[in-house]
Structure formats: structure tokens, C-alpha cells
Design an enzyme around this catalytic site. Structure first.
Site, short mmCIF file in Angstrom:
data_model
loop_
_atom_site.label_atom_id
_atom_site.label_comp_id
_atom_site.label_asym_id
_atom_site.label_seq_id
_atom_site.Cartn_x
_atom_site.Cartn_y
_atom_site.Cartn_z
N LYS A 1 0.83 -1.29 -0.15
CA LYS A 1 -0.18 -0.09 0.13
C LYS A 1 0.83 1.24 -0.23
CE LYS A 1 -1.71 1.63 3.91
NZ LYS A 1 -1.35 2.99 4.34
N ASN A 2 1.94 1.28 0.85
CA ASN A 2 2.70 2.65 1.03
C ASN A 2 3.83 2.73 0.02
OD1 ASN A 2 0.98 2.91 3.23
ND2 ASN A 2 2.53 2.50 4.75
N CYS B 1 -5.28 12.83 12.26
CA CYS B 1 -5.88 11.34 12.11
C CYS B 1 -5.92 10.73 13.29
CB CYS B 1 -5.37 10.71 10.97
SG CYS B 1 -3.96 9.68 11.29
N ARG C 1 0.00 15.00 12.97
CA ARG C 1 0.72 14.45 11.50
C ARG C 1 0.83 15.95 10.74
NH1 ARG C 1 -1.52 8.90 9.36
NH2 ARG C 1 0.33 9.03 8.21
N ASP D 1 4.33 0.83 12.11
CA ASP D 1 3.08 0.15 11.70
C ASP D 1 3.12 -1.25 11.78
OD1 ASP D 1 3.75 1.87 8.40
OD2 ASP D 1 2.60 2.43 10.44
N ARG E 1 -8.56 -0.80 4.52
CA ARG E 1 -7.73 0.33 3.87
C ARG E 1 -6.46 -0.31 3.62
NH1 ARG E 1 -7.34 5.70 7.11
NH2 ARG E 1 -6.04 5.81 4.97
C1 EPZ Z 1 3.90 7.09 6.15
O1 EPZ Z 1 3.16 8.27 6.82
C2 EPZ Z 1 3.15 5.72 6.04
N1 EPZ Z 1 2.08 6.30 5.35
C3 EPZ Z 1 2.67 5.47 7.68
O2 EPZ Z 1 1.56 4.45 7.56
C4 EPZ Z 1 3.82 5.23 8.37
O3 EPZ Z 1 3.27 5.02 9.62
C5 EPZ Z 1 4.75 6.49 8.44
O4 EPZ Z 1 5.12 6.76 7.15
C6 EPZ Z 1 5.80 6.02 9.31
O5 EPZ Z 1 6.67 5.14 8.82
C7 EPZ Z 1 2.01 6.06 3.82
O6 EPZ Z 1 3.16 5.69 3.40
C8 EPZ Z 1 0.89 6.16 3.07
P1 EPZ Z 1 5.87 10.63 8.30
P2 EPZ Z 1 3.65 9.64 6.62
O7 EPZ Z 1 5.84 11.91 7.38
O8 EPZ Z 1 4.46 9.83 5.34
C9 EPZ Z 1 5.84 13.77 11.71
C10 EPZ Z 1 -0.06 2.99 7.85
O9 EPZ Z 1 -0.46 2.39 8.80
N2 EPZ Z 1 5.87 14.91 10.40
O10 EPZ Z 1 7.17 9.84 8.25
O11 EPZ Z 1 2.68 10.56 6.99
C11 EPZ Z 1 4.50 12.91 11.76
O12 EPZ Z 1 3.65 14.01 12.43
C12 EPZ Z 1 0.46 4.41 7.91
O13 EPZ Z 1 0.42 2.46 6.84
C13 EPZ Z 1 6.04 16.29 10.86
O14 EPZ Z 1 6.16 16.57 11.89
O15 EPZ Z 1 4.68 9.74 8.03
C14 EPZ Z 1 4.87 11.76 12.41
O16 EPZ Z 1 4.91 12.09 13.99
C15 EPZ Z 1 -0.02 5.26 9.12
N3 EPZ Z 1 5.82 17.04 9.77
C16 EPZ Z 1 6.50 11.57 11.94
O17 EPZ Z 1 6.79 12.93 11.34
C17 EPZ Z 1 5.90 16.67 8.50
O18 EPZ Z 1 5.59 17.72 7.54
C18 EPZ Z 1 6.41 10.51 10.75
O19 EPZ Z 1 5.58 11.00 9.84
C19 EPZ Z 1 5.67 15.36 8.18
C20 EPZ Z 1 5.56 14.49 9.22
#
Ligand code: EPZ
Length: 430
Positions: free
Chosen positions: A22-23, A118, A123, A307, A399
Site C-alpha cells: 500500500k505505502n 488522524c 501529523r 506500523d 484500507r
Molecule cells: C507514512 O506516513 C506511512 N503512510 C505511515 O503508514 C507510516 O506510519 C509512516 O510513514 C511512518 O513510517 C504512507 O506511506 C501512506 P511521516 P507519513 O511523514 O508519510 C511527523 C499505515 O499504517 N511529521 O514519516 O504521513 C509526523 O507527525 C500508515 O500504513 C512532521 O512533524 O509519515 C510523524 O510524527 C500510518 N511534519 C512523523 O513525522 C511533517 O511535515 C512521521 O511521519 C511530516 C511528518
């Protein structure tokens, strides 16, 4: 809202195939906005989130042909008529924000609702905006939307405050059509980033270093179409391996890349489970008596994936001894605990720390899935529990997993999907 009825206590045995990731699939679908030519994506998992991403692209004017039985997606974004998306679409799935970089690079203007928080955390998207602003984009935020405009993106040197997966993906995609060189440092190194870069490079982009913390992208004037097969879903694979052990069974998970699961396999072995790589694309996991308590800390890749934290916590809830689980990536990813405790687990939460006191068994109960990975954790608990569990809000599960109840039934699981009675239907029997 459909629910699952699960009668636990049956050891799962046999072989099961993992679907495409998915990711990896979601950003790769977004990347097709970067080219006027047709792209064919293979191994596409038939998931709710994939369908939402297809709706996002169609909303922008892309022509999409989805053959879900064959896992085949043909996309042509030659005539993009729109550069703005409605809130309900972005509200359904955060990953739709991954069109930001491609639209800015290709159309030089974009208007997107801010994804907002969410179930698992606030996020924010500040790192996405900061990175693209360094490349010359100007952003304004009003009425819950972000508007971006550029005269043409320029290569830049960008250091990410946190190795965000989404920010890394948006910046890489934008940089492929920017003028000059972009150096992205402290980038996320997840396998899904590597798969995105491989797909972009097969579209004639120049992305070097994906999978490391320093990525270099030479901008080009135009990308072409391609044919790309999505990597296997390491999170689905991990969830299935844990299902084998937690039910006292013996499962071989096929169409998986063991390298992508090193931290999970190490933790499962540390807990005393039997784990073995059977060939380059298959892993066997089996129960080996009661698992032992282990401490766990989630981290960006190659650390232990957030995850897989809820699913692993379910294993720890049945392990001998006391485990400490620390969630460092998201601030609200313990929402499955209340339901696990309802099933007889003994877990205390202190901020981002959870103390898991292993119990000899869990008992079935009616529980509500809080989010995708929380749903998977409760499903595993139900498969291991004594008695019957009713798992509500299973739309979360769809999902990230396709036809999971059918696939688990083939391994011996006693699981039934019950569609919700339509409004006003006569309820028969008690
Ligand atoms: C990706 O989300 C995945 N989703 C998530 O999987 C996964 O948990 C996550 O990466 C971490 O591995 C997809 O790939 C579609 P991040 P993403 O940006 O890109 C903070 C699942 O269950 N952050 O790496 O949204 C954020 O709040 C999902 O399949 C900022 O502060 O994750 C978080 O605490 C859930 N500012 C951390 O970084 C930003 O601009 C990691 O977020 C961006 C992120």
C-alpha cells in the site's frame, strides 16, 4: 458498518501470499502526474486507499483504467484539467497530499485542503511545505487549504528535521522536474522510497541514493511513461507472520522480501518464536512454546516499524513476563490498548510508554477497531483468544488488507464477515 465474527484458538497453518505494498503504491500512483505518457503499474493491491487515490487522480483529470483482478493499473495524466482537490477526498486519506509535489512540478500551481490530524497523531505537513518552499514554491494557507505557486521549481539543498516518509516522497517527486540539482539530507530510507525512486528512474528521472539518508536528484525537462511492479507489502507480511506465532501455528508467508523485515524478525526471534527465511522471497514463522517478554521501541526504518507496533503488542500481551513498548514516531498510536485490555490483557500507558504484563490467555469480546494497524492488532488478539470476538469498524482493515478474512480462513481461521443490517431491516432471532 460491517463487522467480523472471529472464533479464536485455532492454530493457523499453511502458506499465504502477500499483496503489493500500500505505502509504495500510493506515492507511485501520485508520481504518474509527473508525465504526459501512460504508466502501467502491476501488483496493485485492491485496497480502499488505492481506490481513493484513483479517485484523487480522476478528480484532477487523469484517465485511469483499473483491472483489480489482475492488479493492473493504467494511468494517463496527459490532460490534467484541475489542480485543486475537494476536502472530502483529502479528508478520506492523508496520502492524497502526495499529489502536492507532482502538481507543483508539472502544473506550477496547486490548491489542496490541509490533511489535518488522524487517529494516530496530529501529523503536520510543515516539512513538506518547507522542502518545496526551498525549491522556490510560495505557499499561502487559508480556509483550511494550502495554495502553492511557482514560476518553476529550482534544485535546492534541503535538510529534513525528521526523516519523514511523506515529505521525502513529495520532495523527490517535485525535484525530478526542477531546474538543477536537489540534495535531500536526513531523508527517510524506507523500502517504499526506494520503490518510488526505481519507478521514477524508469520514467527517465535521475534519482540517486534512495534508501540512504542523502538523496541527489538531477532535474530533467520531461518524464516518460513506464511499466512498474510494486514491491510486496512488508507490513502485511509482518502482520501475517505474527498471526502464525500468536495462534500457536506455523505459517509460510510468500512473495515477501526478508531484508525489509529485519527488525521484526530479530524481535520475534528474541521473543523465542521460530523464524526462518525459506528462499529469497518466503519466510516461515511458527510458535515455539510461549513467547517471552521483550522491550520494543519504534523508529524510522530500518528501526522497528510503528506500523507493526500494535500487532507486536498483541503478541507481548500473551508473552511470559513484562515488556516495555515505546512509540517514538506517532503521539497517539496506543488506541488499540483499551480493547486489548477489554479482552483480558494487562497494559498500562504512560504517555508514549506502554507497560505490557503478559497474560496466559485472552478472551473474546465485542471491540471496535480504532485505525488500520489497531484493527490488525485486534484481529490477531481475536484469532488467539478463547471464545468469540465481534470486531466492529472493520473498514479500517480494508484500507490496508484485501480479502483478509477469506485468506485467513484458508489457513484454518474461523472468521466470518457480517454485513450490517440495512436501516429498518427486521432483526430475526436474539
Ligand atoms: C507514512 O506516513 C506511512 N503512510 C505511515 O503508514 C507510516 O506510519 C509512516 O510513514 C511512518 O513510517 C504512507 O506511506 C501512506 P511521516 P507519513 O511523514 O508519510 C511527523 C499505515 O499504517 N511529521 O514519516 O504521513 C509526523 O507527525 C500508515 O500504513 C512532521 O512533524 O509519515 C510523524 O510524527 C500510518 N511534519 C512523523 O513525522 C511533517 O511535515 C512521521 O511521519 C511530516 C511528518
Amino acid at each position: 458498518m460491517d463487522r467480523l465474527l472471529i472464533r479464536g484458538g485455532v492454530p493457523l497453518r499453511g502458506k499465504i501470499q502477500v499483496n503489493g505494498s500500500k505505502n509504495a503504491c500510493l506515492p507511485i500512483i501520485a508520481s504518474t502526474l509527473l508525465t504526459r505518457d501512460t504508466t502501467i503499474i502491476e501488483e496493485v493491491p485492491d485496497l480502499l486507499d488505492v481506490r481513493t487515490m484513483i479517485a484523487v487522480l480522476e478528480g484532477l483529470g487523469a484517465a485511469v483504467d483499473y483491472r483489480q483482478e489482475q492488479g493492473l493499473l493504467r494511468i494517463n495524466s496527459g490532460d490534467l484539467s484541475k489542480t485543486a482537490l475537494p476536502a472530502d477526498l483529502v479528508g478520506r486519506m492523508r496520502a492524497s497530499f502526495l499529489v502536492l509535489g507532482p502538481l507543483l512540478a508539472r502544473k506550477k500551481v496547486v490548491r489542496l485542503p490541509l490533511p489535518g490530524g488522524c487517529a494516530i497523531g496530529t501529523r503536520p505537513v510543515d516539512l513538506h511545505l518547507k522542502g518545496l518552499a526551498a525549491m522556490g514554491a510560495q505557499f499561502s494557507i487559508a480556509n483550511g487549504c494550502v495554495e502553492g505557486i511557482t514560476g518553476g521549481l529550482q534544485g535546492a539543498r534541503i535538510y529534513l528535521d525528521f526523516p519523514s516518509v511523506g515529505a521525502t516522497e513529495n520532495i523527490i517527486m517535485a525535484a525530478t522536474l526542477a531546474r538543477g540539482t536537489t540534495i535531500l539530507e536526513n531523508a527517510a530510507t524506507e523500502p517504499e522510497i526506494v520503490d518510488l525512486a526505481n519507478c521514477l528512474n524508469s520514467m527517465r528521472a535521475q534519482v540517486v541514493g534512495a534508501g540512504t539518508a542523502r538523496i541527489r536528484i538531477e532535474g530533467v525537462s520531461r518524464l516518460g511513461g513506464t511499466r512498474h511492479a510494486i514491491i510486496p507489502d512488508r507490513i502485511e507480511a509482518g502482520t501475517l507472520l505474527l498471526a502464525g506465532v500468536i495462534t500457536g501455528g506455523d505459517l509460510t508467508v510468500e512473495h515477501v522480501l526478508p531484508d525489509h523485515l529485519k527488525s521484526l524478525l530479530a524481535k520475534m526471534t528474541e521473543a523465542g518464536a521460530f523464524v526462518e527465511e525459506v528462499g529469497p522471497t518466503a519466510i516461515r514463522a511458527a510458535a515455539n512454546g510461549r513467547t517471552a517478554a521483550v522491550d520494543l521501541k519504534t523508529m524510522p526504518y530500518p528501526g522497528f516499524s510503528t506500523d507493526l507496533q500494535p500487532q507486536f503488542m498483541t503478541l507481548l500481551a500473551l508473552s511470559g513476563g513484562t515488556s516495555m513498548v515505546i512509540e517514538t514516531v506517532f503521539e497517539n498510536r496506543f488506541r488499540h490498548i483499551e480493547s486489548l485490555n477489554r479482552m483480558g490483557a494487562q497494559i498500562q500507558v504512560e504517555g508514549r510508554h506502554a507497560i505490557v504484563q503478559g497474560r496466559p490467555y485472552l478472551t473474546g469480546a465485542p471491540v471496535v477497531a480504532p485505525d488500520l494497524r489497531g484493527a490488525a492488532a485486534l484481529l490477531l488478539a481475536a484469532l488467539a483468544a478463547r471464545g468469540e470476538t465481534e470486531l466492529f469498524a472493520v473498514h479500517h482493515l480494508w484500507r490496508g488488507h484485501s480479502r483478509l478474512e477469506e485468506r485467513l480462513s484458508l489457513l484454518g481461521a474461523q472468521i466470518e464477515r457480517v454485513a450490517e443490517e440495512p436501516e429498518g431491516a427486521i432483526k430475526t432471532g436474539s
